[in-house]
Design a protein around this motif. Sequence first.
Motif, PDB file in Angstrom:
ATOM      1  N   ALA A   1      -1.784 -21.255 -52.924  1.00 21.68           N
ATOM      2  CA  ALA A   1      -0.263 -21.244 -52.360  1.00 21.68           C
ATOM      3  C   ALA A   1       0.225 -22.613 -52.788  1.00 21.68           C
ATOM      4  O   ALA A   1       0.008 -23.694 -52.709  1.00 21.68           O
ATOM      5  N   PRO A   2       1.579 -22.578 -53.148  1.00 21.50           N
ATOM      6  CA  PRO A   2       2.149 -23.913 -53.731  1.00 21.50           C
ATOM      7  C   PRO A   2       2.627 -24.821 -52.533  1.00 21.50           C
ATOM      8  O   PRO A   2       2.944 -24.333 -51.473  1.00 21.50           O
ATOM      9  N   ARG A   3       2.313 -26.089 -52.661  1.00 17.80           N
ATOM     10  CA  ARG A   3       2.549 -27.002 -51.788  1.00 17.80           C
ATOM     11  C   ARG A   3       4.226 -27.140 -51.569  1.00 17.80           C
ATOM     12  O   ARG A   3       4.751 -27.439 -50.454  1.00 17.80           O
TER      13      ARG A   3
ATOM     14  N   HIS B   1       3.199 -17.471 -55.227  1.00 21.32           N
ATOM     15  CA  HIS B   1       4.210 -18.279 -56.217  1.00 21.32           C
ATOM     16  C   HIS B   1       5.559 -17.862 -56.365  1.00 21.32           C
ATOM     17  O   HIS B   1       6.459 -18.441 -56.790  1.00 21.32           O
ATOM     18  N   LEU B   2       5.576 -16.557 -56.107  1.00 22.60           N
ATOM     19  CA  LEU B   2       6.950 -15.703 -56.192  1.00 22.60           C
ATOM     20  C   LEU B   2       7.036 -14.566 -55.312  1.00 22.60           C
ATOM     21  O   LEU B   2       6.092 -13.762 -55.020  1.00 22.60           O
ATOM     22  N   ARG B   3       8.168 -14.668 -54.525  1.00 26.50           N
ATOM     23  CA  ARG B   3       8.470 -13.667 -53.512  1.00 26.50           C
ATOM     24  C   ARG B   3       9.849 -13.254 -53.472  1.00 26.50           C
ATOM     25  O   ARG B   3      10.887 -13.891 -53.872  1.00 26.50           O
ATOM     26  N   ALA B   4      10.051 -11.899 -53.177  1.00 23.71           N
ATOM     27  CA  ALA B   4      11.521 -11.264 -52.930  1.00 23.71           C
ATOM     28  C   ALA B   4      11.506 -10.524 -51.785  1.00 23.71           C
ATOM     29  O   ALA B   4      10.516  -9.856 -51.676  1.00 23.71           O
ATOM     30  N   SER B   5      12.521 -10.547 -51.151  1.00 26.16           N
ATOM     31  CA  SER B   5      12.555  -9.491 -49.947  1.00 26.16           C
ATOM     32  C   SER B   5      14.150  -9.199 -49.619  1.00 26.16           C
ATOM     33  O   SER B   5      15.094  -9.848 -50.009  1.00 26.16           O
ATOM     34  N   VAL B   6      14.265  -8.424 -48.756  1.00 25.94           N
ATOM     35  CA  VAL B   6      15.528  -7.795 -48.398  1.00 25.94           C
ATOM     36  C   VAL B   6      15.399  -7.177 -46.760  1.00 25.94           C
ATOM     37  O   VAL B   6      14.224  -6.991 -46.376  1.00 25.94           O
ATOM     38  N   GLY B   7      16.524  -7.821 -46.102  1.00 23.75           N
ATOM     39  CA  GLY B   7      16.307  -7.612 -44.639  1.00 23.75           C
ATOM     40  C   GLY B   7      17.515  -7.677 -43.967  1.00 23.75           C
ATOM     41  O   GLY B   7      18.486  -7.724 -44.666  1.00 23.75           O
ATOM     42  N   TYR B   8      17.578  -7.391 -42.791  1.00 21.87           N
ATOM     43  CA  TYR B   8      18.711  -7.459 -41.784  1.00 21.87           C
ATOM     44  C   TYR B   8      18.567  -8.654 -41.007  1.00 21.87           C
ATOM     45  O   TYR B   8      17.788  -8.803 -40.196  1.00 21.87           O
ATOM     46  N   MET B   9      20.007  -9.398 -40.626  1.00 21.20           N
ATOM     47  CA  MET B   9      19.604 -10.466 -39.685  1.00 21.20           C
ATOM     48  C   MET B   9      20.847 -10.352 -38.832  1.00 21.20           C
ATOM     49  O   MET B   9      21.654  -9.874 -39.046  1.00 21.20           O
TER      50      MET B   9
ATOM     51  N   GLY C   1       9.392  -6.911 -48.129  1.00 25.52           N
ATOM     52  CA  GLY C   1       9.252  -7.786 -49.436  1.00 25.52           C
ATOM     53  C   GLY C   1       8.068  -7.773 -50.251  1.00 25.52           C
ATOM     54  O   GLY C   1       7.253  -6.980 -49.762  1.00 25.52           O
ATOM     55  N   TRP C   2       8.078  -8.435 -51.369  1.00 22.27           N
ATOM     56  CA  TRP C   2       7.044  -8.260 -52.214  1.00 22.27           C
ATOM     57  C   TRP C   2       6.440  -9.801 -52.582  1.00 22.27           C
ATOM     58  O   TRP C   2       7.584 -10.896 -52.883  1.00 22.27           O
ATOM     59  N   THR C   3       5.276 -10.018 -52.616  1.00 14.58           N
ATOM     60  CA  THR C   3       4.829 -11.452 -53.194  1.00 14.58           C
ATOM     61  C   THR C   3       3.868 -11.161 -54.285  1.00 14.58           C
ATOM     62  O   THR C   3       2.936 -10.312 -54.495  1.00 14.58           O
ATOM     63  N   GLY C   4       4.032 -12.380 -55.149  1.00 12.93           N
ATOM     64  CA  GLY C   4       3.305 -12.334 -56.332  1.00 12.93           C
ATOM     65  C   GLY C   4       1.749 -12.942 -56.039  1.00 12.93           C
ATOM     66  O   GLY C   4       1.625 -13.063 -54.883  1.00 12.93           O
ATOM     67  N   HIS C   5       1.072 -13.391 -57.123  1.00 17.45           N
ATOM     68  CA  HIS C   5      -0.263 -13.776 -56.998  1.00 17.45           C
ATOM     69  C   HIS C   5       0.008 -15.300 -56.138  1.00 17.45           C
ATOM     70  O   HIS C   5       0.342 -16.105 -56.536  1.00 17.45           O
ATOM     71  N   CYS C   6      -0.900 -15.330 -55.210  1.00 22.81           N
ATOM     72  CA  CYS C   6      -0.988 -16.410 -54.394  1.00 22.81           C
ATOM     73  C   CYS C   6       0.542 -17.078 -53.741  1.00 22.81           C
ATOM     74  O   CYS C   6       0.531 -18.174 -53.324  1.00 22.81           O
TER      75      CYS C   6
END
Length: 296
Positions: free
Chosen positions: A8-10, A252-260, A245-250
């Motif tokens: 995972a990225p530092r 490095h890329l993430r996308a999500s939708v939610g309620y706050m 949400g969805w996360t890519g390999h390790c």
Amino acid sequence: DCCTIGCAPRLQFYGDFLYLRPRNGGLEYAVPVNGPIAPGQVPIQVGRTAALNPEFEPGFRVGGALGLNECSTIGISFMHYENTVDDAITTVHPFVIRSMVMHPSTLDAAADWLDASANQFIRLNVVDIDYRHVFYCSESSSINYLVGIRYADLTQNFASQFDSTITEHVNANVDFDGAGLRLGLEAERTGLRNIFLYGKASASFLGGEFRGNYLQSSTNNPLIAQTDWREARLVSILDCEVGLGWTGHCGHLRASVGYMVSGWLNVVKTSEFISAVQANKYHGPDKIDGNGLVFD
């Protein structure tokens, strides 16, 4: 070591698009009535109450984090949000418009108006600096705690205009700046196809100062009523967010939708400040003790 995040990225960077609505932030400023009303009596309403009711408006949040080790990060984020609402009302004889925001002891408070309009502006800026640490994790789940500091700036501006043979204005502003401690928990669980569920909850306690000013003026008199007010307060902010949400390999890329939802407690709103000026009473039931402002 279940906390090892592997590749995972530092360095992490993110941006959020926000679509929020302020609740409990409405303000009534005028109403049509049936003919002249004697001083001290409640007018007979004959139309809709002219009110400013904020709707959904876009905002944003950006931030970044630096991994200190396999389990800890330190990050910073900035949130900005603005909301503007306008309203206008007009009437015809034999009905007239009465102001709900003028000082009741002024002569123009009982004046008859044919047109009225108002504007309300709310701006919110929030800066967070947080330390996060993973205290529980498995192959599919993790729970973090966070400790940090928060700075918040809340601006509320109100302006109104009443027209007949003359024009009268009522303006009121309430500002808050404060900083304090922020504590929270964050949880995430990943399932099939790298789909994850997440939840976040935090509480902030900000010491700061509210500043309010009120001005009533007209084309014939630039200073009919004017006052300023200040008070130091502790504002509590409760934040909650859930989503998918969805996360890519390790990761490095993430996308999500939610309620706050963000609840601001012990907040002075413009409507409460105007009511306090009209009654010359700043504390007690239905005055500016602060019944909360919510963004969701």
